[in-house]
Scaffold this motif. Structure first.
Motif, PDB file in Angstrom:
ATOM      1  N   PRO A 239       9.670   1.906 -29.228  1.00 55.31           N
ATOM      2  CA  PRO A 239       8.917   2.461 -28.499  1.00 55.31           C
ATOM      3  C   PRO A 239       9.357   3.932 -28.203  1.00 55.31           C
ATOM      4  O   PRO A 239      10.124   4.314 -28.084  1.00 55.31           O
ATOM      5  N   GLN A 240       8.466   5.182 -27.542  1.00 55.32           N
ATOM      6  CA  GLN A 240       8.732   6.467 -27.216  1.00 55.32           C
ATOM      7  C   GLN A 240       7.257   6.672 -26.375  1.00 55.32           C
ATOM      8  O   GLN A 240       6.397   6.490 -26.079  1.00 55.32           O
ATOM      9  N   LEU A 241       8.261   6.968 -24.742  1.00 48.91           N
ATOM     10  CA  LEU A 241       7.754   7.652 -24.165  1.00 48.91           C
ATOM     11  C   LEU A 241       8.105   9.542 -23.526  1.00 48.91           C
ATOM     12  O   LEU A 241       8.822   9.941 -24.133  1.00 48.91           O
ATOM     13  N   LEU A 242       6.135   9.951 -23.901  1.00 47.99           N
ATOM     14  CA  LEU A 242       6.508  10.962 -23.008  1.00 47.99           C
ATOM     15  C   LEU A 242       6.222  11.684 -21.436  1.00 47.99           C
ATOM     16  O   LEU A 242       5.151  11.642 -21.496  1.00 47.99           O
ATOM     17  N   LEU A 243       6.568  12.243 -21.829  1.00 48.90           N
ATOM     18  CA  LEU A 243       6.493  13.108 -20.312  1.00 48.90           C
ATOM     19  C   LEU A 243       5.921  14.144 -19.796  1.00 48.90           C
ATOM     20  O   LEU A 243       6.754  15.282 -21.282  1.00 48.90           O
ATOM     21  N   HIS A 244       5.018  14.370 -19.558  1.00 54.31           N
ATOM     22  CA  HIS A 244       4.326  15.674 -19.575  1.00 54.31           C
ATOM     23  C   HIS A 244       4.727  16.874 -17.875  1.00 54.31           C
ATOM     24  O   HIS A 244       4.285  16.220 -17.240  1.00 54.31           O
ATOM     25  N   LEU A 245       6.017  17.152 -18.092  1.00 54.88           N
ATOM     26  CA  LEU A 245       6.067  17.558 -16.298  1.00 54.88           C
ATOM     27  C   LEU A 245       5.811  19.689 -16.933  1.00 54.88           C
ATOM     28  O   LEU A 245       6.081  20.316 -17.439  1.00 54.88           O
ATOM     29  N   GLY A 246       5.661  20.123 -15.496  1.00 53.15           N
ATOM     30  CA  GLY A 246       5.968  20.949 -15.226  1.00 53.15           C
ATOM     31  C   GLY A 246       6.883  21.740 -13.848  1.00 53.15           C
ATOM     32  O   GLY A 246       7.475  20.997 -14.626  1.00 53.15           O
ATOM     33  N   LEU A 247       6.678  23.225 -13.264  1.00 54.37           N
ATOM     34  CA  LEU A 247       7.572  23.716 -12.593  1.00 54.37           C
ATOM     35  C   LEU A 247       7.288  24.028 -10.803  1.00 54.37           C
ATOM     36  O   LEU A 247       6.408  23.696 -10.888  1.00 54.37           O
TER      37      LEU A 247
ATOM     38  N   PRO B 100       0.809  -0.885   0.155  1.00 56.75           N
ATOM     39  CA  PRO B 100       0.198  -0.046   0.006  1.00 56.75           C
ATOM     40  C   PRO B 100       0.585   1.360   0.021  1.00 56.75           C
ATOM     41  O   PRO B 100       0.329   2.276  -0.116  1.00 56.75           O
ATOM     42  N   GLU B 101       2.187   1.313   0.327  1.00 54.29           N
ATOM     43  CA  GLU B 101       2.901   2.579   0.096  1.00 54.29           C
ATOM     44  C   GLU B 101       2.973   3.390  -0.782  1.00 54.29           C
ATOM     45  O   GLU B 101       4.186   3.668  -1.485  1.00 54.29           O
ATOM     46  N   VAL B 102       2.748   2.013  -1.568  1.00 50.72           N
ATOM     47  CA  VAL B 102       3.165   2.536  -3.502  1.00 50.72           C
ATOM     48  C   VAL B 102       2.887   1.763  -4.599  1.00 50.72           C
ATOM     49  O   VAL B 102       2.151   0.696  -4.379  1.00 50.72           O
ATOM     50  N   SER B 103       2.777   2.190  -5.511  1.00 51.54           N
ATOM     51  CA  SER B 103       1.618   1.682  -6.728  1.00 51.54           C
ATOM     52  C   SER B 103       3.015   2.233  -7.639  1.00 51.54           C
ATOM     53  O   SER B 103       3.442   3.483  -8.131  1.00 51.54           O
ATOM     54  N   LEU B 104       2.388   1.745  -8.768  1.00 53.21           N
ATOM     55  CA  LEU B 104       2.928   1.882 -10.518  1.00 53.21           C
ATOM     56  C   LEU B 104       2.358   2.550 -11.257  1.00 53.21           C
ATOM     57  O   LEU B 104       0.920   2.517 -11.797  1.00 53.21           O
ATOM     58  N   LEU B 105       3.113   3.798 -11.732  1.00 55.78           N
ATOM     59  CA  LEU B 105       2.232   4.449 -12.257  1.00 55.78           C
ATOM     60  C   LEU B 105       1.957   4.458 -14.294  1.00 55.78           C
ATOM     61  O   LEU B 105       1.418   4.447 -14.888  1.00 55.78           O
ATOM     62  N   LEU B 106       4.010   3.761 -13.988  1.00 55.16           N
ATOM     63  CA  LEU B 106       4.204   3.432 -15.943  1.00 55.16           C
ATOM     64  C   LEU B 106       4.941   2.314 -16.079  1.00 55.16           C
ATOM     65  O   LEU B 106       6.137   1.879 -14.747  1.00 55.16           O
ATOM     66  N   LEU B 107       4.390   0.903 -16.503  1.00 52.64           N
ATOM     67  CA  LEU B 107       5.814  -0.460 -16.590  1.00 52.64           C
ATOM     68  C   LEU B 107       6.611   0.137 -18.693  1.00 52.64           C
ATOM     69  O   LEU B 107       5.455  -0.028 -19.380  1.00 52.64           O
ATOM     70  N   CYS B 108       7.764   0.473 -18.088  1.00 50.05           N
ATOM     71  CA  CYS B 108       8.002   1.170 -19.849  1.00 50.05           C
ATOM     72  C   CYS B 108       8.107  -0.814 -20.681  1.00 50.05           C
ATOM     73  O   CYS B 108       8.002  -1.732 -19.209  1.00 50.05           O
ATOM     74  N   PRO B 109       8.632  -1.253 -21.621  1.00 44.04           N
ATOM     75  CA  PRO B 109       9.199  -2.042 -22.283  1.00 44.04           C
ATOM     76  C   PRO B 109       9.725  -2.831 -21.922  1.00 44.04           C
ATOM     77  O   PRO B 109      10.898  -2.216 -21.551  1.00 44.04           O
ATOM     78  N   LEU B 110       9.931  -4.561 -21.488  1.00 43.01           N
ATOM     79  CA  LEU B 110      10.579  -5.104 -21.694  1.00 43.01           C
ATOM     80  C   LEU B 110      11.943  -4.690 -21.140  1.00 43.01           C
ATOM     81  O   LEU B 110      12.318  -4.406 -23.105  1.00 43.01           O
TER      82      LEU B 110
END
Length: 306
Positions: free
Chosen positions: A75-83, A3-13
């Motif tokens: 495969p490409q990963l797009l990260l949407h970031l702010g500051l 319960p302390e952790v969750s997985l938001l994204l799993l990249c390809p193997l």
């Protein structure tokens, strides 16, 4: 799942290389101002500074979301970031009202993280030449998870991309942010474990894990191979380093034991970010079988265990 952790994204193997990751940095991905203003953040920060005068504020990248797209040829990963900032992190994610802020964010914006700073962290599943994962016992003086066991890690720094002044979105090209994301995890290993940069492989991004004890704050977890044996790594660590004060000891765990680490007493000693790194590492069997590892020869060292 713990319960302390969750997985938001799993990249390809096998993970993603720096060339397979892109960043969109925009003010649209910043934290929303708190309902009623941000005075509560200032009050929390002033109280924390009185209790821990060694902490300091600094700009951070904020993770808004991540999109994995399967496209030719890779495969490409797009990260949407702010500051955001470390001050805002303590005043939102670590605030006593964090749960309420998540509920309010969902109600006001359809996004439970909308009012949270959510600075993006980095962590490393660092594997030695003789197949041990490297962990560090955190100092009692650090602001987060004092005394717990962690993997090497920290934060990518917007300030590293600026010659001076306050970082602005328009001044930080996406490709430079990606470079900082990948180079920062190597820099953290060098600073915390005191390893020479040339002994480390290029990082592979395994995925993104969220620390649910700090209201879902995300960390990008990487795989990094070291050309040194565990005994050599221990020797470098014990000789000190720029961030030696952040930890009090080094721990090695055989990679073959990591799959069952949740069944051991050590799991309860891990901070959530380390749990996230291990959960993601265990979902990438090609790395554990040697695929993707740098093939640098080194003398073997005697086996170590906890």
């Amino acid at each position: 799942m713990d319960p302390e952790v969750s997985l938001l994204l799993l990249c390809p193997l096998g993970g993603l290389s720096q060339e397979q990751v892109a960043v969109e940095l925009s003010p649209a991905h910043d934290r929303r101002p708190l309902p009623g203003g941000d005075k509560a953040i200032t009050a929390i920060w002033e109280t924390r500074q009185q209790a821990q005068p060694w902490i300091f504020d600094a700009p951070k990248f904020r993770l808004h979301s991540a999109t994995l797209v399967s496209s030719s040829p890779e495969p490409q990963l797009l990260l949407h970031l702010g500051l955001t900032s470390y001050r805002d992190f303590l005043g939102t994610n670590w605030s006593s009202s964090a749960s309420w802020l998540r509920q309010q964010g969902a109600a006001d914006w359809g996004d439970k993280q909308a009012y949270l700073a959510d600075p993006l962290g980095v962590g490393a599943a660092l594997v030695t030449a003789d197949d041990f994962l490297v962990f560090l016992r955190r100092s009692q003086q650090v602001a987060e998870a004092p005394g717990l066991v962690d993997v090497p890690g920290g934060h990518p720094e917007p300030q590293a991309l600026c010659s001076g002044g306050i970082p602005r979105h328009k001044d930080l090209p996406g490709e430079l942010v990606v470079r900082e994301l990948f180079s920062s995890v190597l820099q953290e290993i060098c600073d915390e474990v005191n390893l020479p940069l040339h002994t480390l492989s290029q990082p592979l991004l395994l995925g993104i894990a969220c620390n649910e004890t700090s209201a879902g704050r995300a960390s990008a977890e990487f795989y990094v191979q070291c050309s040194l044996t565990s005994e050599e790594v221990r020797s470098y660590y014990l000789s000190g380093g720029p961030e030696a004060h952040e930890s009090t000891g080094i721990i090695f765990v055989e990679t073959q034991r990591v799959q069952r680490l949740q069944e051991t007493e050590m799991w309860a000693q891990l901070c959530p970010s380390a749990k996230g790194a291990i959960l993601l590492y265990n979902r990438h069997p090609p790395l554990q079988s040697g695929v993707g590892k740098s093939h640098l020869s080194h003398p073997s060292a005697p086996a170590l265990s906890l």
